[in-house]
Write a protein that holds these residues in place. Structure first.
Motif, mmCIF file in Angstrom:
data_model
loop_
_atom_site.group_PDB
_atom_site.id
_atom_site.type_symbol
_atom_site.label_atom_id
_atom_site.label_comp_id
_atom_site.label_asym_id
_atom_site.label_seq_id
_atom_site.Cartn_x
_atom_site.Cartn_y
_atom_site.Cartn_z
ATOM 1 N N ARG A 11 -5.080 -7.874 -8.423
ATOM 2 C CA ARG A 11 -4.485 -6.698 -7.788
ATOM 3 C C ARG A 11 -5.544 -5.766 -7.208
ATOM 4 N NH1 ARG A 11 -2.348 -4.753 -11.948
ATOM 5 N NH2 ARG A 11 -3.212 -2.654 -12.026
ATOM 6 N N GLY A 12 -6.763 -5.852 -7.712
ATOM 7 C CA GLY A 12 -7.836 -4.995 -7.208
ATOM 8 C C GLY A 12 -8.276 -5.390 -5.811
ATOM 9 N N GLU A 13 -8.651 -4.395 -5.010
ATOM 10 C CA GLU A 13 -9.035 -4.642 -3.623
ATOM 11 C C GLU A 13 -10.351 -5.393 -3.497
ATOM 12 O OE1 GLU A 13 -9.017 -0.950 -1.574
ATOM 13 O OE2 GLU A 13 -6.841 -0.640 -1.764
ATOM 14 N N SER A 14 -11.138 -5.457 -4.554
ATOM 15 C CA SER A 14 -12.412 -6.158 -4.488
ATOM 16 C C SER A 14 -12.262 -7.675 -4.582
ATOM 17 C CB SER A 14 -13.342 -5.673 -5.610
ATOM 18 O OG SER A 14 -12.760 -5.954 -6.884
ATOM 19 N N ASN A 15 -11.068 -8.161 -4.873
ATOM 20 C CA ASN A 15 -10.837 -9.595 -4.987
ATOM 21 C C ASN A 15 -10.801 -10.257 -3.610
ATOM 22 O OD1 ASN A 15 -10.103 -10.204 -8.002
ATOM 23 N ND2 ASN A 15 -8.999 -8.320 -7.499
ATOM 24 N N GLY A 16 -11.184 -11.521 -3.590
ATOM 25 C CA GLY A 16 -11.098 -12.273 -2.341
ATOM 26 C C GLY A 16 -9.667 -12.402 -1.865
ATOM 27 N N ILE A 17 -8.745 -12.573 -2.815
ATOM 28 C CA ILE A 17 -7.314 -12.613 -2.511
ATOM 29 C C ILE A 17 -6.670 -11.479 -3.285
ATOM 30 C CG2 ILE A 17 -5.210 -13.994 -2.601
ATOM 31 C CD1 ILE A 17 -6.926 -16.492 -2.583
ATOM 32 N N CYS A 18 -6.327 -10.405 -2.583
ATOM 33 C CA CYS A 18 -5.754 -9.216 -3.211
ATOM 34 C C CYS A 18 -4.231 -9.284 -3.104
ATOM 35 C CB CYS A 18 -6.285 -7.960 -2.534
ATOM 36 S SG CYS A 18 -5.574 -6.425 -3.184
ATOM 37 N N ILE A 19 -3.551 -9.219 -4.250
ATOM 38 C CA ILE A 19 -2.095 -9.320 -4.298
ATOM 39 C C ILE A 19 -1.533 -8.044 -4.912
ATOM 40 C CG2 ILE A 19 -0.136 -10.640 -5.169
ATOM 41 C CD1 ILE A 19 -1.976 -13.060 -5.364
ATOM 42 N N GLY A 20 -0.738 -7.322 -4.148
ATOM 43 C CA GLY A 20 -0.151 -6.072 -4.620
ATOM 44 C C GLY A 20 1.093 -6.305 -5.448
ATOM 45 N N ASP A 21 0.918 -6.860 -6.624
ATOM 46 C CA ASP A 21 2.034 -7.177 -7.517
ATOM 47 C C ASP A 21 1.738 -6.541 -8.871
ATOM 48 O OD1 ASP A 21 3.763 -8.463 -9.438
ATOM 49 O OD2 ASP A 21 4.146 -10.030 -7.967
ATOM 50 N N GLN A 22 2.712 -5.795 -9.400
ATOM 51 C CA GLN A 22 2.480 -5.078 -10.659
ATOM 52 C C GLN A 22 2.289 -6.006 -11.847
ATOM 53 O OE1 GLN A 22 5.921 -2.787 -11.814
ATOM 54 N NE2 GLN A 22 7.367 -4.331 -11.097
#
Length: 256
Positions: free
Chosen positions: A100-111
C-alpha cells in the motif's frame, strides 16, 4: 415501577439464561468455522472469492493479473495492478515489491494490503519467488498461506489480503507464419464492402450454438457430446452463480 422491581427484572434468571444461551450459540458457530477453515481452508477461500465477485459492478469486472516475462537478458513484469492499466515494469535487482505504500514498485490502494506486503523476485536458474513481508492479512498461493519464500509457477493463483489475481510466466517467443494473401485482402478496408457482413468463408464451416434448447437433463442426453458442451456454455451465464455455489457445496460434502 420501583427501582427494586427494575433490579429484579434486569438480573432475573430468565434474562441471564437467555444471554448465556445466545453467547453459547455464537461460540459454537465460531468453533464450527474454525474446524471448517482448518480442514477446508482452500474451499472457504473459494467461497470468499465468489462473494467478492457478486459485489463487483460491471465497471469493476476487469481482471487483475501479473505477467512475468523472461526474454534473453531482460526480465520484467507486466501488470495492471495498482493503476488499472497494463504497464511494463523493469527493476534492476529483479525484485518487485507490492504494498500500500507509495515506495513500492507496485502500489495498491487497498486497505487490506499492508504497506510492505510482499515481493516477487526472479532468481536466474530458479524462477520467480513470492515473498511475504509478515503482512497482516497474509499472502496465498493457490489458496495456501505462505510463511516462507515460495516458488510460483505459470498459472498460479495469488492472493494478497483480499486481492486475488493470476500469475503468468513467459519464457519463450514464437514467430507465427505469415497471413495468407486471401485473408489479407479481406482485412483491407473497402467502403463498398463495409455493410456486407462477415465473409462467407468464415461462416460456412463454423457450427453455431444450438438455439431454442432447454437445459433439462433429458434434452442434453439426446445431444451428442460436442453439442452438450456447446449448450452448457450457452446457458452458463444464466446459471453461473447457482452452479458455482452448488459445486462448492458438493465438493465440501464429498471431502468429508
Amino acid at each position: 415501577m420501583s427501582n427494586l422491581h427494575l433490579s429484579r427484572v434486569e438480573f432475573s434468571p430468565v434474562v441471564t439464561e437467555f444471554a448465556q444461551n445466545g453467547l453459547q450459540k455464537k461460540l459454537q458457530i465460531y468453533q464450527v468455522f474454525l474446524k471448517l477453515y482448518e480442514h477446508h481452508g482452500a474451499l472457504l477461500n473459494q467461497i470468499l472469492q465468489l462473494e467478492n465477485l457478486t459485489d463487483l459492478s460491471f465497471t469493476q469486472t476487469r481482471q487483475s493479473y501479473i505477467q512475468a516475462v523472461v526474454n534473453g537478458k531482460e526480465s520484467c513484469i507486466i501488470t495492471n495492478l495498482g493503476e488499472g492499466k497494463s504497464r511494463k515494469l523493469l527493476q534492476p535487482q529483479l525484485i518487485w515489491t507490492i504494498g500500500r505504500g507509495e515506495s513500492n514498485g507496485i502500489c495498491i490502494g487497498d486497505q487490506y494490503i499492508s504497506r510492505r506486503h510482499a515481493a516477487i523476485q526472479y532468481l536466474k536458474g530458479k524462477g520467480f519467488i513470492l515473498i511475504d513481508f509478515n503482512s497482516t492479512n497474509g499472502s496465498y498461493v493457490n489458496g495456501e498461506r505462505i510463511y516462507q519464500p515460495r516458488e510460483i509457477q505459470d498459472g498460479d493463483s495469488i492472493r494478497l489480503g483480499n486481492l486475488t489475481f493470476p500469475f503468468f510466466i513467459n519464457f519463450s517467443t514464437q514467430i507465427l507464419p505469415t497471413v495468407a494473401t486471401e485473408l489479407l485482402m479481406q482485412l483491407i478496408p473497402d467502403k463498398d464492402k463495409l455493410n456486407i457482413g462477415r465473409p462467407k468463408d468464415f461462416s460456412d464451416k463454423t457450427k453455431p450454438f444450438p438455439s431454442g434448447l432447454s437445459s433439462s437433463p433429458e434434452t442434453l442426453q439426446k445431444l451428442k457430446t460436442s453439442d452438450r458442451h456447446l449448450v452448457g456454455i450457452s446457458i452458463l451465464e444464466k446459471h453461473l452463480k447457482l452452479h458455482q455455489n452448488s459445486e462448492i457445496v458438493d465438493s465440501f460434502f464429498e471431502s468429508k
